[in-house]
Design a protein around this motif. Structure first.
Motif, PDB file in Angstrom:
ATOM      1  N   PRO A   1     -48.601-114.995 -94.213  1.00 17.25           N
ATOM      2  CA  PRO A   1     -47.835-116.217 -93.970  1.00 17.25           C
ATOM      3  C   PRO A   1     -48.751-117.426 -94.132  1.00 17.25           C
ATOM      4  O   PRO A   1     -49.953-117.342 -93.887  1.00 17.25           O
ATOM      5  CB  PRO A   1     -47.360-116.069 -92.526  1.00 17.25           C
ATOM      6  CG  PRO A   1     -48.318-115.119 -91.896  1.00 17.25           C
ATOM      7  CD  PRO A   1     -48.821-114.227 -92.994  1.00 17.25           C
ATOM      8  N   ASN A   2     -48.188-118.544 -94.559  1.00 11.42           N
ATOM      9  CA  ASN A   2     -48.997-119.758 -94.723  1.00 11.42           C
ATOM     10  C   ASN A   2     -49.089-120.555 -93.430  1.00 11.42           C
ATOM     11  O   ASN A   2     -49.808-121.546 -93.359  1.00 11.42           O
ATOM     12  CB  ASN A   2     -48.431-120.636 -95.837  1.00 11.42           C
ATOM     13  CG  ASN A   2     -47.108-121.262 -95.472  1.00 11.42           C
ATOM     14  OD1 ASN A   2     -46.355-120.729 -94.657  1.00 11.42           O
ATOM     15  ND2 ASN A   2     -46.805-122.384 -96.082  1.00 11.42           N
ATOM     16  N   ASP A   3     -48.367-120.127 -92.405  1.00  9.71           N
ATOM     17  CA  ASP A   3     -48.365-120.823 -91.122  1.00  9.71           C
ATOM     18  C   ASP A   3     -48.051-119.803 -90.036  1.00  9.71           C
ATOM     19  O   ASP A   3     -47.682-118.668 -90.331  1.00  9.71           O
ATOM     20  CB  ASP A   3     -47.313-121.940 -91.142  1.00  9.71           C
ATOM     21  CG  ASP A   3     -47.664-123.101 -90.217  1.00  9.71           C
ATOM     22  OD1 ASP A   3     -48.457-122.902 -89.282  1.00  9.71           O
ATOM     23  OD2 ASP A   3     -47.127-124.202 -90.438  1.00  9.71           O
ATOM     24  N   TYR A   4     -48.165-120.208 -88.774  1.00 13.27           N
ATOM     25  CA  TYR A   4     -48.012-119.241 -87.691  1.00 13.27           C
ATOM     26  C   TYR A   4     -46.584-118.708 -87.560  1.00 13.27           C
ATOM     27  O   TYR A   4     -46.378-117.529 -87.309  1.00 13.27           O
ATOM     28  CB  TYR A   4     -48.474-119.835 -86.360  1.00 13.27           C
ATOM     29  CG  TYR A   4     -48.664-118.768 -85.310  1.00 13.27           C
ATOM     30  CD1 TYR A   4     -49.816-117.994 -85.302  1.00 13.27           C
ATOM     31  CD2 TYR A   4     -47.683-118.499 -84.366  1.00 13.27           C
ATOM     32  CE1 TYR A   4     -49.985-116.982 -84.378  1.00 13.27           C
ATOM     33  CE2 TYR A   4     -47.850-117.494 -83.439  1.00 13.27           C
ATOM     34  CZ  TYR A   4     -48.996-116.738 -83.443  1.00 13.27           C
ATOM     35  OH  TYR A   4     -49.166-115.731 -82.531  1.00 13.27           O
ATOM     36  N   ALA A   5     -45.576-119.576 -87.726  1.00 18.09           N
ATOM     37  CA  ALA A   5     -44.200-119.116 -87.525  1.00 18.09           C
ATOM     38  C   ALA A   5     -43.203-120.049 -88.186  1.00 18.09           C
ATOM     39  O   ALA A   5     -43.465-121.236 -88.325  1.00 18.09           O
ATOM     40  CB  ALA A   5     -43.895-119.015 -86.033  1.00 18.09           C
ATOM     41  N   PRO A   6     -42.037-119.501 -88.549  1.00 17.65           N
ATOM     42  CA  PRO A   6     -40.994-120.352 -89.106  1.00 17.65           C
ATOM     43  C   PRO A   6     -40.184-121.101 -88.054  1.00 17.65           C
ATOM     44  O   PRO A   6     -39.525-122.083 -88.361  1.00 17.65           O
ATOM     45  CB  PRO A   6     -40.109-119.375 -89.877  1.00 17.65           C
ATOM     46  CG  PRO A   6     -40.330-118.060 -89.243  1.00 17.65           C
ATOM     47  CD  PRO A   6     -41.734-118.082 -88.709  1.00 17.65           C
ATOM     48  N   LYS A   7     -40.258-120.641 -86.797  1.00 14.93           N
ATOM     49  CA  LYS A   7     -39.475-121.299 -85.744  1.00 14.93           C
ATOM     50  C   LYS A   7     -40.163-121.130 -84.397  1.00 14.93           C
ATOM     51  O   LYS A   7     -40.683-120.059 -84.089  1.00 14.93           O
ATOM     52  CB  LYS A   7     -38.073-120.695 -85.671  1.00 14.93           C
ATOM     53  CG  LYS A   7     -37.199-121.275 -84.577  1.00 14.93           C
ATOM     54  CD  LYS A   7     -35.835-120.615 -84.555  1.00 14.93           C
ATOM     55  CE  LYS A   7     -34.994-121.106 -83.406  1.00 14.93           C
ATOM     56  NZ  LYS A   7     -33.693-120.396 -83.350  1.00 14.93           N
ATOM     57  N   MET A   8     -40.146-122.201 -83.607  1.00 18.68           N
ATOM     58  CA  MET A   8     -40.638-122.157 -82.231  1.00 18.68           C
ATOM     59  C   MET A   8     -39.669-122.924 -81.339  1.00 18.68           C
ATOM     60  O   MET A   8     -39.100-123.929 -81.756  1.00 18.68           O
ATOM     61  CB  MET A   8     -42.027-122.774 -82.114  1.00 18.68           C
ATOM     62  CG  MET A   8     -43.102-121.991 -82.775  1.00 18.68           C
ATOM     63  SD  MET A   8     -44.711-122.692 -82.395  1.00 18.68           S
ATOM     64  CE  MET A   8     -45.760-121.588 -83.269  1.00 18.68           C
ATOM     65  N   VAL A   9     -39.506-122.429 -80.128  1.00 19.36           N
ATOM     66  CA  VAL A   9     -38.680-123.093 -79.130  1.00 19.36           C
ATOM     67  C   VAL A   9     -39.575-123.386 -77.929  1.00 19.36           C
ATOM     68  O   VAL A   9     -40.273-122.498 -77.434  1.00 19.36           O
ATOM     69  CB  VAL A   9     -37.487-122.206 -78.708  1.00 19.36           C
ATOM     70  CG1 VAL A   9     -36.678-122.891 -77.612  1.00 19.36           C
ATOM     71  CG2 VAL A   9     -36.606-121.883 -79.912  1.00 19.36           C
ATOM     72  N   LEU A  10     -39.567-124.636 -77.495  1.00 14.24           N
ATOM     73  CA  LEU A  10     -40.391-125.058 -76.363  1.00 14.24           C
ATOM     74  C   LEU A  10     -39.509-125.498 -75.213  1.00 14.24           C
ATOM     75  O   LEU A  10     -38.513-126.200 -75.423  1.00 14.24           O
ATOM     76  CB  LEU A  10     -41.284-126.235 -76.757  1.00 14.24           C
ATOM     77  CG  LEU A  10     -42.175-126.063 -77.972  1.00 14.24           C
ATOM     78  CD1 LEU A  10     -42.863-127.379 -78.301  1.00 14.24           C
ATOM     79  CD2 LEU A  10     -43.192-124.984 -77.729  1.00 14.24           C
ATOM     80  N   TYR A  11     -39.870-125.105 -73.991  1.00 18.56           N
ATOM     81  CA  TYR A  11     -39.257-125.650 -72.783  1.00 18.56           C
ATOM     82  C   TYR A  11     -40.267-126.637 -72.223  1.00 18.56           C
ATOM     83  O   TYR A  11     -41.362-126.236 -71.817  1.00 18.56           O
ATOM     84  CB  TYR A  11     -38.997-124.577 -71.743  1.00 18.56           C
ATOM     85  CG  TYR A  11     -37.992-123.503 -72.111  1.00 18.56           C
ATOM     86  CD1 TYR A  11     -37.450-123.383 -73.393  1.00 18.56           C
ATOM     87  CD2 TYR A  11     -37.582-122.581 -71.167  1.00 18.56           C
ATOM     88  CE1 TYR A  11     -36.541-122.388 -73.707  1.00 18.56           C
ATOM     89  CE2 TYR A  11     -36.666-121.580 -71.469  1.00 18.56           C
ATOM     90  CZ  TYR A  11     -36.152-121.499 -72.740  1.00 18.56           C
ATOM     91  OH  TYR A  11     -35.254-120.500 -73.051  1.00 18.56           O
ATOM     92  N   ILE A  12     -39.906-127.900 -72.208  1.00 17.01           N
ATOM     93  CA  ILE A  12     -40.808-128.954 -71.759  1.00 17.01           C
ATOM     94  C   ILE A  12     -40.373-129.435 -70.382  1.00 17.01           C
ATOM     95  O   ILE A  12     -39.237-129.901 -70.208  1.00 17.01           O
ATOM     96  CB  ILE A  12     -40.806-130.150 -72.739  1.00 17.01           C
ATOM     97  CG1 ILE A  12     -41.055-129.694 -74.169  1.00 17.01           C
ATOM     98  CG2 ILE A  12     -41.795-131.216 -72.293  1.00 17.01           C
ATOM     99  CD1 ILE A  12     -42.425-129.153 -74.448  1.00 17.01           C
ATOM    100  N   ASP A  13     -41.272-129.326 -69.402  1.00 19.36           N
ATOM    101  CA  ASP A  13     -41.003-129.797 -68.043  1.00 19.36           C
ATOM    102  C   ASP A  13     -40.674-131.293 -68.087  1.00 19.36           C
ATOM    103  O   ASP A  13     -41.460-132.092 -68.592  1.00 19.36           O
ATOM    104  CB  ASP A  13     -42.238-129.543 -67.170  1.00 19.36           C
ATOM    105  CG  ASP A  13     -42.047-129.917 -65.722  1.00 19.36           C
ATOM    106  OD1 ASP A  13     -41.537-131.011 -65.433  1.00 19.36           O
ATOM    107  OD2 ASP A  13     -42.444-129.112 -64.864  1.00 19.36           O
ATOM    108  N   LYS A  14     -39.502-131.675 -67.577  1.00 14.59           N
ATOM    109  CA  LYS A  14     -39.069-133.074 -67.625  1.00 14.59           C
ATOM    110  C   LYS A  14     -39.949-133.987 -66.775  1.00 14.59           C
ATOM    111  O   LYS A  14     -40.117-135.158 -67.092  1.00 14.59           O
ATOM    112  CB  LYS A  14     -37.618-133.202 -67.159  1.00 14.59           C
ATOM    113  CG  LYS A  14     -36.613-132.698 -68.157  1.00 14.59           C
ATOM    114  CD  LYS A  14     -35.203-132.967 -67.655  1.00 14.59           C
ATOM    115  CE  LYS A  14     -34.180-132.620 -68.695  1.00 14.59           C
ATOM    116  NZ  LYS A  14     -32.822-133.020 -68.284  1.00 14.59           N
TER     117      LYS A  14
END
Length: 133
Positions: free
Chosen positions: A75-88
């Protein structure tokens, strides 16, 4: 869209934004193995998952089953998709979900985060009692 906001969620009792990153540049590319390389060293150098390389190259039996000049697909990068939960409240990521071309791949959860903790000089020694060396 490259980055989108999904419905908010609660993780570990904390209100979180859900941010979805879709990487439009993700693809698999050809790579020629150089002297002294194995899947771990290639992945470390390029910052990719060695497991994804192993999965994509069915003729490779294990992480060390490659030779100089061999052509592999990476792969040319780590992943095609990432989902982040960001503490508000703290604006820190509490969850990172990573997806590969097959679907859900890995998940990292961060609990009991301390923002700007006090770190003593003693903690930077091998004799520090809490490390258990």
């Amino acid at each position: 869209d490259l980055v989108t906001l999904d419905n908010d969620t609660i993780f570990d009792g904390k209100q979180c934004h859900v941010v979805v990153f879709n990487n439009p540049h993700f693809k698999y590319i050809n790579y020629e193995v150089k002297e002294g390389e194995n899947l771990f060293s290639i992945a470390s150098k390029i910052k990719i998952s060695e497991y994804m390389v192993l999965e994509k190259n069915k003729k490779i039996d294990d992480y060390f089953d490659i030779s100089i000049g061999q052509k592999i697909i990476i792969p040319n990068d780590y992943a095609p998709k990432m989902v982040l939960y960001i503490d508000k409240k703290l604006n820190l990521p509490l969850v990172i979900e990573v997806y590969d071309d097959k679907g859900f791949y890995e998940r990292y959860e961060y609990r009991k985060l301390e923002f700007n903790p006090i770190i003593t000089n003693e903690e930077f020694t091998t004799e520090y009692k809490d490390y258990g060396f």
